[in-house]
Write a protein that holds these residues in place. Structure first.
Motif, PDB file in Angstrom:
ATOM      1  N   THR A  70     -30.622 -61.664  73.818  1.00 38.83           N
ATOM      2  CA  THR A  70     -31.169 -61.223  75.101  1.00 38.83           C
ATOM      3  C   THR A  70     -30.154 -60.528  75.995  1.00 38.83           C
ATOM      4  OG1 THR A  70     -30.717 -63.424  76.034  1.00 38.83           O
ATOM      5  CG2 THR A  70     -32.927 -63.038  75.147  1.00 38.83           C
ATOM      6  N   SER A  71     -28.864 -60.643  75.696  1.00 40.69           N
ATOM      7  CA  SER A  71     -27.868 -60.062  76.592  1.00 40.69           C
ATOM      8  C   SER A  71     -26.677 -59.525  75.814  1.00 40.69           C
ATOM      9  CB  SER A  71     -27.394 -61.100  77.617  1.00 40.69           C
ATOM     10  OG  SER A  71     -26.337 -60.579  78.400  1.00 40.69           O
ATOM     11  N   SER A  72     -26.607 -58.212  75.677  1.00 38.92           N
ATOM     12  CA  SER A  72     -25.464 -57.588  75.014  1.00 38.92           C
ATOM     13  C   SER A  72     -24.177 -57.826  75.811  1.00 38.92           C
ATOM     14  CB  SER A  72     -25.701 -56.082  74.857  1.00 38.92           C
ATOM     15  OG  SER A  72     -26.824 -55.838  74.044  1.00 38.92           O
ATOM     16  N   GLU A  73     -24.307 -57.801  77.131  1.00 38.88           N
ATOM     17  CA  GLU A  73     -23.140 -58.016  77.988  1.00 38.88           C
ATOM     18  C   GLU A  73     -22.545 -59.397  77.765  1.00 38.88           C
ATOM     19  OE1 GLU A  73     -21.942 -58.235  82.744  1.00 38.88           O
ATOM     20  OE2 GLU A  73     -23.992 -57.720  82.138  1.00 38.88           O
ATOM     21  N   MET A  74     -23.410 -60.422  77.706  1.00 42.65           N
ATOM     22  CA  MET A  74     -22.924 -61.782  77.498  1.00 42.65           C
ATOM     23  C   MET A  74     -22.322 -61.940  76.107  1.00 42.65           C
ATOM     24  SD  MET A  74     -22.362 -64.690  78.787  1.00 42.65           S
ATOM     25  CE  MET A  74     -23.333 -64.624  80.306  1.00 42.65           C
TER      26      MET A  74
END
Length: 215
Positions: A70-74
């Motif tokens: 759900t989160s590439s950044e994370m």
């Protein structure tokens, strides 16, 4: 009408299949053995620090892969934390050698190339376990250091892969926008098709009326 569904969820790797994870798992087990063999059982903070650094490095790969759904950044952030943890672990092994006046093997060491090849070509604990029980402190630390360096390069390669994937696929916001856009495009296409069908039917109806002399 066939419509392609665009998912908002990212493609994530099976972390157990990643070589960087496999190396990290070996380092966790090696560090546990090292601390038990070469550090005091009580009162030495390095035991907790080294084991925690190794475990943190491995676990952040796992959490990064899971959160990448759900989160590439994370995902990138957690993988970076994992990399930093193994860099910290590398410093601990280097410090042990320096404190005990033991050499850090360089490229001119007679066993350097053989050690690098072994560490590069083996990813399982079964390969390292027999050595972990018999190596001297000097040999053990240099093997662990080699693994740390190889793992760091693997982290670098994996982060570049994540960066490339983000550029190509975007993060969840971009994927949500793409999915919503795809849905709206599908609806708009269907409305246009229905409108064209309606115009065609009206034209056919008018033509039929003319033929029947109803106008």
């Amino acid at each position: 009408m066939t419509q392609t569904t665009k998912t908002i969820f990212g493609k994530v790797a099976n972390y157990r299949e990643l070589h960087v994870y496999q190396k990290a798992e070996v380092l966790v087990l090696l560090t546990d053995v090292f601390c038990k063999r070469f550090l005091p059982p009580y009162g030495d903070r390095r035991v907790d620090q080294m084991n925690m650094a190794a475990r943190c490095g491995k676990q952040n790969i796992v959490e990064g892969c899971e959160d990448g759904l759900t989160s590439s950044e994370m995902e990138v952030r957690l993988v970076n934390v994992g990399r930093s943890s193994f860099q910290e672990l590398r410093e601990d092994y280097e410090d042990y050698l320096k404190r005990n006046k033991l050499p850090i093997w360089k490229t001119d060491h007679p066993r350097f190339d053989k050690m690098v090849d072994f560490c590069r070509n083996n990813n399982t604990w079964e390969a390292f376990q027999p050595l972990a029980a018999t190596l001297s402190a000097e040999e053990f630390c240099n093997m662990a250091l080699t693994l740390c360096h190889i793992t760091d390069k693997m982290f670098d390669g994996y982060l570049k892969h994540l960066e490339k994937r983000f550029i190509e696929e975007g993060g969840i916001k971009e994927r949500m926008h793409a999915a919503r856009t795809g849905y709206r495009e599908g609806v708009d296409r269907r409305l246009r098709d229905l409108e064209e069908e309606n115009h065609r039917l009206k034209a056919e109806n008018e033509e039929l009326k003319k033929r029947l002399g109803m106008n």
